[in-house]
Design a protein around this motif. Structure first.
Motif, short mmCIF file in Angstrom:
data_model
loop_
_atom_site.label_atom_id
_atom_site.label_comp_id
_atom_site.label_asym_id
_atom_site.label_seq_id
_atom_site.Cartn_x
_atom_site.Cartn_y
_atom_site.Cartn_z
N LEU A 12 24.73 45.15 40.48
CA LEU A 12 25.00 43.98 41.29
C LEU A 12 25.97 44.27 42.43
CD1 LEU A 12 25.23 41.43 38.36
CD2 LEU A 12 23.57 41.34 40.23
N ILE A 13 26.64 45.42 42.36
CA ILE A 13 27.50 45.86 43.46
C ILE A 13 27.17 47.31 43.78
CG2 ILE A 13 29.36 44.23 42.94
CD1 ILE A 13 30.88 46.49 41.59
N SER A 14 27.46 47.69 44.99
CA SER A 14 27.14 49.04 45.46
C SER A 14 28.19 50.04 44.99
CB SER A 14 27.08 49.05 46.99
OG SER A 14 28.40 48.86 47.52
N PRO A 15 27.89 51.33 45.06
CA PRO A 15 28.90 52.33 44.74
C PRO A 15 30.15 52.20 45.61
CG PRO A 15 26.74 53.36 44.76
CD PRO A 15 26.56 51.96 45.28
N LEU A 16 29.96 51.86 46.89
CA LEU A 16 31.13 51.72 47.77
C LEU A 16 32.02 50.57 47.32
CD1 LEU A 16 29.63 52.37 51.33
CD2 LEU A 16 31.12 53.87 49.98
N ARG A 17 31.41 49.49 46.90
CA ARG A 17 32.21 48.35 46.41
C ARG A 17 32.83 48.68 45.04
NH1 ARG A 17 30.07 42.15 45.44
NH2 ARG A 17 32.02 41.35 44.57
N PHE A 18 32.11 49.39 44.22
CA PHE A 18 32.64 49.78 42.91
C PHE A 18 33.88 50.64 43.07
CE2 PHE A 18 32.31 53.01 39.35
CZ PHE A 18 32.90 52.19 38.40
N LEU A 19 33.85 51.55 44.04
CA LEU A 19 34.95 52.49 44.24
C LEU A 19 35.79 52.13 45.47
CD1 LEU A 19 32.98 55.76 43.45
CD2 LEU A 19 34.57 54.56 41.95
N ASN A 20 35.87 50.84 45.78
CA ASN A 20 36.66 50.44 46.93
C ASN A 20 38.16 50.66 46.65
OD1 ASN A 20 38.18 47.75 46.31
ND2 ASN A 20 36.14 47.42 45.46
N PRO A 21 38.98 50.78 47.68
CA PRO A 21 40.40 51.12 47.48
C PRO A 21 41.14 50.16 46.54
CG PRO A 21 39.82 51.38 49.79
CD PRO A 21 38.63 50.76 49.12
N VAL A 22 40.80 48.88 46.59
CA VAL A 22 41.47 47.91 45.70
C VAL A 22 41.13 48.20 44.24
CG1 VAL A 22 41.66 45.48 45.07
CG2 VAL A 22 41.58 46.14 47.48
N ALA A 23 39.85 48.49 43.96
CA ALA A 23 39.43 48.77 42.59
C ALA A 23 40.07 50.06 42.08
CB ALA A 23 37.91 48.86 42.50
N VAL A 24 40.10 51.09 42.92
CA VAL A 24 40.70 52.35 42.51
C VAL A 24 42.20 52.18 42.28
CG1 VAL A 24 41.21 54.71 43.27
CG2 VAL A 24 38.93 53.75 43.62
N ALA A 25 42.87 51.40 43.15
CA ALA A 25 44.30 51.15 42.96
C ALA A 25 44.55 50.38 41.67
CB ALA A 25 44.84 50.38 44.16
N LYS A 26 43.70 49.41 41.37
CA LYS A 26 43.84 48.65 40.12
C LYS A 26 43.68 49.57 38.92
CE LYS A 26 43.48 45.21 37.10
NZ LYS A 26 44.65 44.40 36.67
N ALA A 27 42.68 50.44 38.92
CA ALA A 27 42.47 51.37 37.81
C ALA A 27 43.65 52.31 37.67
CB ALA A 27 41.18 52.15 38.02
N SER A 28 44.18 52.78 38.79
CA SER A 28 45.35 53.68 38.73
C SER A 28 46.54 52.97 38.12
CB SER A 28 45.69 54.18 40.15
OG SER A 28 44.61 54.89 40.71
N ALA A 29 46.77 51.70 38.51
CA ALA A 29 47.89 50.94 37.96
C ALA A 29 47.72 50.71 36.47
CB ALA A 29 48.01 49.61 38.70
N VAL A 30 46.49 50.44 36.03
CA VAL A 30 46.23 50.25 34.60
C VAL A 30 46.57 51.51 33.82
CG1 VAL A 30 44.36 49.99 32.90
CG2 VAL A 30 44.50 48.44 34.86
N ASN A 31 46.13 52.65 34.31
CA ASN A 31 46.39 53.91 33.59
C ASN A 31 47.86 54.29 33.63
OD1 ASN A 31 43.75 54.13 32.84
ND2 ASN A 31 43.18 55.61 34.42
N LEU A 32 48.53 54.01 34.74
CA LEU A 32 49.96 54.29 34.82
C LEU A 32 50.73 53.43 33.80
CD1 LEU A 32 52.33 55.73 36.17
CD2 LEU A 32 52.34 53.90 37.92
N LYS A 33 50.37 52.17 33.72
CA LYS A 33 51.01 51.29 32.75
C LYS A 33 50.74 51.78 31.32
CE LYS A 33 51.08 46.45 31.25
NZ LYS A 33 50.52 45.08 31.50
N HIS A 34 49.53 52.25 31.08
CA HIS A 34 49.20 52.77 29.75
C HIS A 34 50.03 54.00 29.40
CE1 HIS A 34 46.70 54.00 26.34
NE2 HIS A 34 46.72 55.22 26.85
N ARG A 35 50.16 54.91 30.37
CA ARG A 35 50.95 56.12 30.12
C ARG A 35 52.42 55.79 29.87
NH1 ARG A 35 47.35 58.35 34.02
NH2 ARG A 35 48.81 57.90 35.72
N ARG A 36 52.96 54.85 30.60
CA ARG A 36 54.36 54.46 30.40
C ARG A 36 54.56 53.83 29.03
NH1 ARG A 36 55.47 51.78 36.41
NH2 ARG A 36 56.01 53.75 37.47
N ALA A 37 53.60 53.00 28.63
CA ALA A 37 53.70 52.38 27.30
C ALA A 37 53.60 53.43 26.21
CB ALA A 37 52.60 51.33 27.14
N ALA A 38 52.72 54.41 26.40
CA ALA A 38 52.59 55.47 25.41
C ALA A 38 53.85 56.32 25.34
CB ALA A 38 51.38 56.34 25.73
#
Length: 441
Positions: free
Chosen positions: A402-428
């Protein structure tokens, strides 16, 4: 039999192949006033495609709705294809946002049910002549363009002339071959086998996909209590499967995380599959010719996109060419609506839309088909989706095409994923000293 007008053509369009793409195109074109001959090489009206994921991705739901097939599909017991995906970071389980709309869906339904349904629907559509037992054996060409087909029929050889010939005849398309349509093949580093099981419970009743990095498997529940299980290992496993197909298949499934209990279920089909399923990309058009479905683009079966793209491409073609075929086109020679230039311009518009919507998806699929491990960007998105519901919903939209690869990997989505993983690593990291302190005497 539809009575042809005195135009020198028997029909406006002749379509080779009466499965999903061909039948859908015939219905949608005929509803727009186009006279269609729908040819199917098999004589059995209940014939169906066997090698398939038996799943329609959510991007094609609007096409099913336009075709009027949704009530019949649901009445047949098709399962709405909600799913969960296994990764080494945990399960990705897309869920609707609290208070938000339901996640988009389409259906898991076996082709033995779906193909006869849509073919019958096409045969009942005014303006469509469904011609079973008609196999295209060549094309009729004049002044550099295709103007019809030659077909082998139960009554002998026949020539059917039309302003447009549509190849909806699969990845080994005879229409594409006879028309000399250029294409590109991508090697698939995986092979696939599947079987159907009855009364096989799955967690939450949901479809499951296993990303084993790089091996793959999926289990999709379908109508009538039947579940399709497919395994798609890298080709390093091929010698073992060739030595003992059944033993290797069952062992592979039993070893899956949260494996489906296949030993307590009834297997209702033999194990079938393919060891060399190439991805094909062809130009979707040539003078007097259009390709839809697998004839234009054959995706990797592990993504389950073939049925959805077959239906979408049928819709795109009908929207593009019907005005030219019925004399209502604003393209090309406006003084002469029947001029081939109008049709050629419409075919060019269809081809542009086809490439724009699918080329990026196919590029990523062809790259992943090398059976390589996840790349860094894939690791980022998959791991974040396993840890965050919003990223999981975003991945669901991409997996549903339903969305294109460019929209899937848009800067906002990549930044959100990076923030999620950073929060996970800090919690761990914060939890590690606490666990160590509790472990001390």
């Amino acid at each position: 039999m539809t009575q042809p007008e005195s135009t020198g053509y028997d029909y406006d369009v002749v379509i080779s192949g009466a499965s999903l793409a061909g039948s859908a195109a015939a219905i949608l074109l005929a509803r727009r006033g186009v006279r269609v001959a729908l040819l199917e090489r098999r004589s059995d009206p209940d014939a169906y495609k066997v090698l398939c994921t038996h799943s329609i991705t959510a991007n094609a739901h609007p096409v099913l709705d336009e075709l009027g097939l949704v009530p019949a599909i649901e009445k047949a017991g098709a399962v709405r294809n909600k799913a969960r995906w296994y990764t080494r970071w945990g399960w990705i389980e897309p869920k609707a946002a609290p208070g938000g709309p339901e996640l988009p869906y389409a259906y898991n339904i076996r082709r033995s049910t779906l193909d006869p349904m849509i073919r019958s629907h096409a045969g009942r559509t005014p303006g469509v002549d469904l011609l079973l037992g008609h196999q295209v054996t060549g094309l009729v060409r004049e002044t550099g363009r295709t103007v019809g087909v030659r077909a082998s029929t139960p009554q002998g050889e026949r020539e059917i002339r039309a302003r447009l010939v549509v190849g909806a005849d699969g990845k080994d398309s005879a229409v594409a071959k006879y028309a000399g349509v250029p294409g590109r093949e991508y090697e698939n580093g995986r092979f696939g086998y599947f079987a159907h099981f009855r009364d096989l419970p799955l967690h939450g009743g949901l479809g499951h996909t296993w990303f084993l990095d790089p091996d793959m498997a999926y289990a999709f529940p379908n109508e009538d209590g039947v579940t399709v299980i497919a395994v798609l290992p890298g080709k390093k496993w091929l010698p073992a499967f060739r030595d003992d197909l059944e033993g290797s298949f069952l062992a592979f499934v039993r070893a899956l995380p949260e494996a489906p209990p296949i030993d307590s279920a009834e297997r209702v089909t033999k194990i079938t599959g393919t060891v060399n399923y190439q991805l094909n990309s062809r130009s979707p058009k040539a003078p007097g010719v259009a390709l839809i479905g697998d004839a234009a683009l054959t995706g990797d079966p592990l993504w389950g996109v073939g049925c959805g793209w077959a239906l979408e491409s049928a819709q795109w073609l009908a929207e593009a060419v019907a005005p030219a075929l019925t004399g209502r086109s604003d393209r090309g020679d406006r003084r002469n609506p029947g001029h081939p230039g109008n049709l050629d311009a419409s075919l060019a518009a269809y081809a542009r839309r086809h490439r724009r919507r699918l080329r990026g998806h196919q590029y990523l699929a062809a790259d992943f088909a090398r059976a390589r491990p996840f790349n860094p960007l894939e690791r980022l998105m998959f791991s974040a989706a396993a840890r965050d519901e919003a990223v999981a919903r975003h991945m669901h939209l991409f997996g549903s095409r339903l969305i294109s690869p460019l929209r899937f990997l848009n800067p906002v989505a990549v930044a959100k994923a990076s923030a999620v993983n950073l929060k996970h690593r800090r919690a761990a990291a914060s939890a590690a000293p606490a666990r160590l302190s509790r472990a001390e005497p």
